[in-house]
Design an enzyme around this catalytic site. Structure first.
Site, short mmCIF file in Angstrom:
data_model
loop_
_atom_site.label_atom_id
_atom_site.label_comp_id
_atom_site.label_asym_id
_atom_site.label_seq_id
_atom_site.Cartn_x
_atom_site.Cartn_y
_atom_site.Cartn_z
CG PHE A 1 53.36 28.97 78.43
CD1 PHE A 1 54.11 27.83 78.25
CD2 PHE A 1 53.94 30.08 79.03
CE1 PHE A 1 55.44 27.79 78.68
CE2 PHE A 1 55.25 30.04 79.47
CZ PHE A 1 56.00 28.89 79.29
CB CYS A 2 48.38 26.30 75.70
SG CYS A 2 46.80 25.80 75.09
N PRO A 3 46.98 29.31 74.64
CG PRO A 3 45.12 30.44 73.75
CD PRO A 3 45.94 30.28 75.00
N GLY A 4 48.82 30.65 73.01
CA GLY A 4 49.63 31.65 72.31
C GLY A 4 50.19 31.20 70.98
CG ASP B 1 52.44 25.10 75.36
OD1 ASP B 1 52.70 24.64 76.48
OD2 ASP B 1 51.28 25.19 74.92
#
Ligand SMILES: Cc1cc2nc3c(=O)[nH]c(=O)nc-3n(C[C@H](O)[C@H](O)[C@H](O)COP(=O)(O)OP(=O)(O)OC[C@H]3O[C@@H](n4cnc5c(N)ncnc54)[C@H](O)[C@@H]3O)c2cc1C
Lengths: 80, 380
Positions: free
Chosen positions: A16-19, A43
């Site tokens: 998930f953000c920022p992944g 995401d």
């Protein structure tokens, strides 16, 4: 996106953000100038983040496509 | 008798070892910590070294003294982990087997990964580097201070923000604030990656005239020209550059089948089991979980692992709910001028952020001293 040769691709679904954005940045860093790299993200935030980053870095957003329900593939050309 | 091995004598490893020693009788299991240093560092104190508020010689204590006498301590570096054989190799040439394994080897700042970093930039992620920065800041007479995050993930996500705010207060106190421009850089589109924190930080930055440069992914440092460059093509001149180095997991985990290329261990977000292995867990900075790499994270993760190991040794079912981690993290943000705020959140609840106040600052200062008595010893 047929006919486009993808040098490197990463499936960042499940992160998930920022992944997914960090994954895109990592791929671009390791790519050669001219290469197209791709990241698949599940995401919602990526739809804003990834194009905004590509724009800021003056790379080219070659395209986006839905590869599965809720999963988007972002293609970026490292053009400089 | 079952053998429990814990890798790493830092915050996470020490809490797990001491909690296990409280929960188990010596005849139930042997508990051994392997750590590459006889010292246990309280890393949050490093943030204060550059401002002369902490002495780098006083931020570490003997790991042996922090451990319950029932726990064995071996000083050695783990060089290889072979999950199929339930064994490890160490730098001294020993092979050690285990029944249960807990990985808590933390994270390593890697300034050498960025071109020009070592020659041109400073940081506070080791006591030595923080002390070098203390000398630079003491001699600083004004100019351009650039502070930023040089790679995600890194430990203590709020530390670069805290450093920026503390530096602003330090320079004002020194009487050279008006002669100094402060720029803060961050790799993402805003000043922090937790949205609810952004407005408070933006307001503090505005009040203190700190400029933010976002989408700044550190590419290289030109030590001679004193220029820092981003992947996005931005160039910033500096007189002092304080960058959080990119971080990696311990070297033996980098590229390991149970971890990714950077050495972040594949960890279940609730059970903290490694890659579904029934007898291996990870906690603290070394996991690949998208949560803060913080001492408080390791602290709140430890009970879930201990419950599972104790239940397995007693051949009982893990107590439902208790043996899982819910993503709980607590972080203070010291904003300088004797004020601080606190972030408290978990997987389902983002942090609510309050105006910094004096009470939270005193709480943080007290916690920095009480850490030794309360945290590694598993009193709380
Ligand atoms: C400047 C700074 C400020 C911080 N501020 C805060 C804060 O305010 N609040 C907060 O919660 N956290 C803070 N942190 C983060 C916190 O210190 C870490 O997240 C925490 O220590 C992580 O615990 P850990 O057990 O995972 O790793 P560590 O505590 O780093 O322990 C890892 C241990 O493993 C050992 N080790 C490593 N590799 C090997 C190997 N191959 N073989 C054997 N042993 C090995 C190391 O020697 C060490 O003892 C801060 C960190 C820094 C640097």
């Amino acid at each position: 996106m047929e006919g486009i040769q993808i040098a490197k691709e990463s499936d960042a679904r499940g992160s998930f953000c920022p992944g997914p954005l960090m994954e895109m940045i990592r791929l671009v860093r390791s790519a050669n100038v001219g290469d197209v790299v791709a990241v698949i993200s599940g995401d919602e935030g990526s739809k804003k983040d990834i194009p905004a980053w590509i724009n800021k870095a003056h790379y080219e957003l070659v395209g986006t496509e839905e590869v599965a329900p809720g999963a988007t593939r972002f293609l970026c050309r490292k053009n400089h | 008798m079952k053998k429990i091995l814990i890798l790493g004598g830092g915050t996470g490893g020490t809490i797990v070892a001491n909690r296990l020693a409280h929960a188990l009788q010596p005849q139930d299991a042997s508990i051994e910590v392997i750590s590459d240093s006889p010292l246990h560092y309280y890393q949050p104190a490093q943030l204060y070294i550059p401002f002369g508020e902490e002495d780098p010689r006083k931020i570490a204590r003997s790991e042996r003294k922090l451990l319950n006498p029932q726990v064995k301590l071996r000083i050695d570096t783990v060089s290889e982990w072979i999950p199929d054989k339930q064994a490890l190799h160490t730098a001294r040439g020993d092979t050690i087997s285990y029944d249960f394994l807990v990985i808590a080897t933390g994270s390593v700042p890697c300034p050498e990964e960025v071109e020009g970093f070592v020659a041109g930039a400073d940081h506070f992620y080791t006591p030595e580097a923080a002390y070098r920065l203390y000398h630079k800041l003491s001699e600083f007479e004004g100019g351009r201070l650039v502070v930023g995050v040089g790679g995600i993930p890194y430990k203590c996500p709020v530390a670069p923000l805290e450093f920026t705010l503390l530096a602003e207060a330090f320079l004002a106190h020194k009487g050279i604030r008006s002669k100094t421009e402060i720029v803060y850089t961050f790799p993402l589109n805003d000043v922090f990656n937790i949205q609810s924190v952004v407005p408070v930080v933006r307001e503090l930055f505005e009040q203190r005239s700190i400029r933010a440069e976002t989408f700044f992914n550190l590419e290289s440092v030109d030590a001679e020209k004193k220029l820092v460059k981003s992947l996005e093509g931005t160039e910033l001149p500096f007189d002092i550059l304080v960058m959080t180095p990119p971080h990696k997991g311990a070297p033996f985990l980098r590229g390991h089948p149970m971890a990714d290329n950077d050495g972040w261990v594949k960890t279940d977000r609730n059970t903290l089991r490694v890659n579904d292995l029934p007898n291996v867990w990870a906690l603290g900075d070394t996991t690949n979980l998208p949560i803060s790499k913080a001492g408080s994270t390791a602290h709140f993760e430890a009970p879930a692992i201990v419950e599972q190991i104790v239940a397995a040794i007693r051949r009982e079912e893990s107590p439902p709910g208790k043996a899982t981690y819910n993503g709980h993290v607590t972080c203070f943000i010291d904003s300088g001028y004797g004020k601080a705020t606190i972030l408290d959140f978990d997987y389902d609840h983002p942090p609510a952020v309050y105006e910094p106040n004096e009470f939270r600052h005193l709480q943080k200062m007290a916690f920095n001293k009480l850490y030794w008595y309360l945290v590694p010893t598993a009193v709380i």
